[in-house]
Design a protein around this motif. Structure first.
Motif, PDB file in Angstrom:
ATOM      1  N   THR A  34       0.817  -1.212   0.000  1.00  0.00           N
ATOM      2  CA  THR A  34       0.000   0.000   0.000  1.00  0.00           C
ATOM      3  C   THR A  34       0.851   1.262   0.000  1.00  0.00           C
ATOM      4  OG1 THR A  34      -1.756  -1.180   1.128  1.00  0.00           O
ATOM      5  CG2 THR A  34      -1.878   1.206   1.201  1.00  0.00           C
ATOM      6  N   ASP A  35       1.946   1.265   0.739  1.00  0.00           N
ATOM      7  CA  ASP A  35       2.814   2.436   0.809  1.00  0.00           C
ATOM      8  C   ASP A  35       3.348   2.799  -0.576  1.00  0.00           C
ATOM      9  OD1 ASP A  35       4.357   4.475   2.225  1.00  0.00           O
ATOM     10  OD2 ASP A  35       6.104   3.221   1.731  1.00  0.00           O
ATOM     11  N   ILE A  36       3.806   1.807  -1.322  1.00  0.00           N
ATOM     12  CA  ILE A  36       4.324   2.050  -2.665  1.00  0.00           C
ATOM     13  C   ILE A  36       3.201   2.520  -3.587  1.00  0.00           C
ATOM     14  CG2 ILE A  36       5.386   0.964  -4.689  1.00  0.00           C
ATOM     15  CD1 ILE A  36       7.304   1.428  -2.328  1.00  0.00           C
ATOM     16  N   LEU A  37       2.031   1.895  -3.491  1.00  0.00           N
ATOM     17  CA  LEU A  37       0.895   2.312  -4.328  1.00  0.00           C
ATOM     18  C   LEU A  37       0.513   3.760  -4.064  1.00  0.00           C
ATOM     19  CD1 LEU A  37      -1.391  -0.839  -4.252  1.00  0.00           C
ATOM     20  CD2 LEU A  37      -0.090   0.049  -6.187  1.00  0.00           C
ATOM     21  N   GLU A  38       0.511   4.166  -2.797  1.00  0.00           N
ATOM     22  CA  GLU A  38       0.174   5.550  -2.462  1.00  0.00           C
ATOM     23  C   GLU A  38       1.174   6.518  -3.086  1.00  0.00           C
ATOM     24  OE1 GLU A  38      -0.047   5.590   1.808  1.00  0.00           O
ATOM     25  OE2 GLU A  38      -2.023   4.660   1.813  1.00  0.00           O
ATOM     26  N   LYS A  39       2.449   6.150  -3.070  1.00  0.00           N
ATOM     27  CA  LYS A  39       3.475   7.013  -3.665  1.00  0.00           C
ATOM     28  C   LYS A  39       3.320   7.077  -5.176  1.00  0.00           C
ATOM     29  CE  LYS A  39       6.613   6.385   0.151  1.00  0.00           C
ATOM     30  NZ  LYS A  39       7.765   5.705   0.694  1.00  0.00           N
ATOM     31  N   LEU A  40       3.010   5.955  -5.807  1.00  0.00           N
ATOM     32  CA  LEU A  40       2.798   5.948  -7.255  1.00  0.00           C
ATOM     33  C   LEU A  40       1.583   6.781  -7.643  1.00  0.00           C
ATOM     34  CD1 LEU A  40       3.610   2.217  -8.078  1.00  0.00           C
ATOM     35  CD2 LEU A  40       4.958   4.231  -8.715  1.00  0.00           C
ATOM     36  N   VAL A  41       0.526   6.708  -6.857  1.00  0.00           N
ATOM     37  CA  VAL A  41      -0.675   7.511  -7.119  1.00  0.00           C
ATOM     38  C   VAL A  41      -0.345   8.997  -6.990  1.00  0.00           C
ATOM     39  CG1 VAL A  41      -2.962   8.133  -6.213  1.00  0.00           C
ATOM     40  CG2 VAL A  41      -2.353   5.738  -6.541  1.00  0.00           C
ATOM     41  N   LYS A  42       0.423   9.343  -5.966  1.00  0.00           N
ATOM     42  CA  LYS A  42       0.820  10.740  -5.778  1.00  0.00           C
ATOM     43  C   LYS A  42       1.591  11.238  -6.999  1.00  0.00           C
ATOM     44  CE  LYS A  42       2.933  13.776  -2.378  1.00  0.00           C
ATOM     45  NZ  LYS A  42       3.584  13.870  -1.074  1.00  0.00           N
ATOM     46  N   LEU A  43       2.528  10.419  -7.501  1.00  0.00           N
ATOM     47  CA  LEU A  43       3.261  10.797  -8.709  1.00  0.00           C
ATOM     48  C   LEU A  43       2.330  10.886  -9.914  1.00  0.00           C
ATOM     49  CD1 LEU A  43       6.507   8.650  -8.353  1.00  0.00           C
ATOM     50  CD2 LEU A  43       6.302  11.133  -8.111  1.00  0.00           C
ATOM     51  N   GLY A  44       1.393   9.949 -10.013  1.00  0.00           N
ATOM     52  CA  GLY A  44       0.463   9.920 -11.134  1.00  0.00           C
ATOM     53  C   GLY A  44      -0.460  11.118 -11.191  1.00  0.00           C
ATOM     54  N   LYS A  45      -0.680  11.756 -10.057  1.00  0.00           N
ATOM     55  CA  LYS A  45      -1.544  12.934 -10.000  1.00  0.00           C
ATOM     56  C   LYS A  45      -0.772  14.232 -10.230  1.00  0.00           C
ATOM     57  CE  LYS A  45      -5.071  11.012  -6.969  1.00  0.00           C
ATOM     58  NZ  LYS A  45      -5.722  11.105  -5.652  1.00  0.00           N
ATOM     59  N   ASN A  46       0.562  14.123 -10.328  1.00  0.00           N
ATOM     60  CA  ASN A  46       1.421  15.290 -10.487  1.00  0.00           C
ATOM     61  C   ASN A  46       1.848  15.408 -11.948  1.00  0.00           C
ATOM     62  OD1 ASN A  46       3.916  16.806 -10.677  1.00  0.00           O
ATOM     63  ND2 ASN A  46       3.988  16.761  -8.440  1.00  0.00           N
ATOM     64  N   ASN A  47       1.360  16.441 -12.639  1.00  0.00           N
ATOM     65  CA  ASN A  47       1.665  16.608 -14.064  1.00  0.00           C
ATOM     66  C   ASN A  47       3.159  16.720 -14.330  1.00  0.00           C
ATOM     67  OD1 ASN A  47      -1.001  16.458 -14.857  1.00  0.00           O
ATOM     68  ND2 ASN A  47      -1.314  18.661 -14.677  1.00  0.00           N
ATOM     69  N   ASN A  48       3.888  17.391 -13.443  1.00  0.00           N
ATOM     70  CA  ASN A  48       5.331  17.526 -13.609  1.00  0.00           C
ATOM     71  C   ASN A  48       6.008  16.156 -13.518  1.00  0.00           C
ATOM     72  OD1 ASN A  48       7.813  18.924 -13.935  1.00  0.00           O
ATOM     73  ND2 ASN A  48       8.137  18.801 -11.729  1.00  0.00           N
ATOM     74  N   ALA A  49       5.586  15.335 -12.583  1.00  0.00           N
ATOM     75  CA  ALA A  49       6.161  13.999 -12.442  1.00  0.00           C
ATOM     76  C   ALA A  49       5.890  13.157 -13.691  1.00  0.00           C
ATOM     77  CB  ALA A  49       5.602  13.305 -11.201  1.00  0.00           C
ATOM     78  N   ILE A  50       4.689  13.260 -14.243  1.00  0.00           N
ATOM     79  CA  ILE A  50       4.341  12.521 -15.463  1.00  0.00           C
ATOM     80  C   ILE A  50       5.236  12.962 -16.615  1.00  0.00           C
ATOM     81  CG2 ILE A  50       2.532  12.131 -17.200  1.00  0.00           C
ATOM     82  CD1 ILE A  50       2.057  10.633 -14.574  1.00  0.00           C
ATOM     83  N   GLN A  51       5.419  14.258 -16.766  1.00  0.00           N
ATOM     84  CA  GLN A  51       6.282  14.773 -17.839  1.00  0.00           C
ATOM     85  C   GLN A  51       7.718  14.301 -17.659  1.00  0.00           C
ATOM     86  OE1 GLN A  51       3.822  15.564 -20.213  1.00  0.00           O
ATOM     87  NE2 GLN A  51       5.727  16.460 -20.879  1.00  0.00           N
ATOM     88  N   GLN A  52       8.202  14.308 -16.420  1.00  0.00           N
ATOM     89  CA  GLN A  52       9.564  13.838 -16.160  1.00  0.00           C
ATOM     90  C   GLN A  52       9.710  12.365 -16.535  1.00  0.00           C
ATOM     91  OE1 GLN A  52      12.295  15.583 -15.316  1.00  0.00           O
ATOM     92  NE2 GLN A  52      11.058  17.430 -15.417  1.00  0.00           N
ATOM     93  N   LEU A  53       8.706  11.558 -16.203  1.00  0.00           N
ATOM     94  CA  LEU A  53       8.751  10.140 -16.572  1.00  0.00           C
ATOM     95  C   LEU A  53       8.740   9.963 -18.083  1.00  0.00           C
ATOM     96  CD1 LEU A  53       6.393   8.495 -13.942  1.00  0.00           C
ATOM     97  CD2 LEU A  53       8.823   8.024 -14.271  1.00  0.00           C
ATOM     98  N   LYS A  54       7.896  10.732 -18.755  1.00  0.00           N
ATOM     99  CA  LYS A  54       7.811  10.627 -20.216  1.00  0.00           C
ATOM    100  C   LYS A  54       9.106  11.053 -20.889  1.00  0.00           C
ATOM    101  CE  LYS A  54       2.844  11.209 -20.880  1.00  0.00           C
ATOM    102  NZ  LYS A  54       1.795  12.055 -21.457  1.00  0.00           N
ATOM    103  N   ASN A  55       9.671  12.152 -20.429  1.00  0.00           N
ATOM    104  CA  ASN A  55      10.838  12.730 -21.091  1.00  0.00           C
ATOM    105  C   ASN A  55      12.168  12.130 -20.652  1.00  0.00           C
ATOM    106  OD1 ASN A  55       9.127  14.484 -22.467  1.00  0.00           O
ATOM    107  ND2 ASN A  55       9.287  16.049 -20.885  1.00  0.00           N
ATOM    108  N   ASN A  56      12.235  11.618 -19.442  1.00  0.00           N
ATOM    109  CA  ASN A  56      13.520  11.187 -18.888  1.00  0.00           C
ATOM    110  C   ASN A  56      13.521   9.752 -18.370  1.00  0.00           C
ATOM    111  OD1 ASN A  56      14.733  13.846 -19.173  1.00  0.00           O
ATOM    112  ND2 ASN A  56      13.348  14.452 -17.525  1.00  0.00           N
TER     113      ASN A  56
END
Length: 65
Positions: A34-56
């Motif tokens: 659950t702890d990891i899932l919560e962190k992934l959800v937090k990243l998934g809701k952050n547009n900057n984090a999504i862009q960083q994953l896509k670009n880098n």
């Protein structure tokens, strides 16, 4: 011993192959704690984090090993 619960979700995809891939990814995610899932959800809701994953992603992946 954990509790196992079945859920039903709807996913939108462009084609059946993408749907199968998404289902497999979701199954894998369900095995994470659950702890990891919560962190992934937090990243998934952050547009900057999504862009960083896509670009880098290659750089991030190589950094993590």
């Amino acid at each position: 011993m954990g509790v196992e619960t079945e859920i039903q979700i709807k996913i939108k995809t462009a084609n059946p192959f993408e749907a199968r891939a998404k289902m497999e990814h979701i199954k894998f995610l369900s095995s994470l704690d659950t702890d990891i899932l919560e962190k992934l959800v937090k990243l998934g809701k952050n547009n900057n984090a999504i862009q960083q994953l896509k670009n880098n992603f290659s750089m991030i992946e190589s950094f993590l090993g």
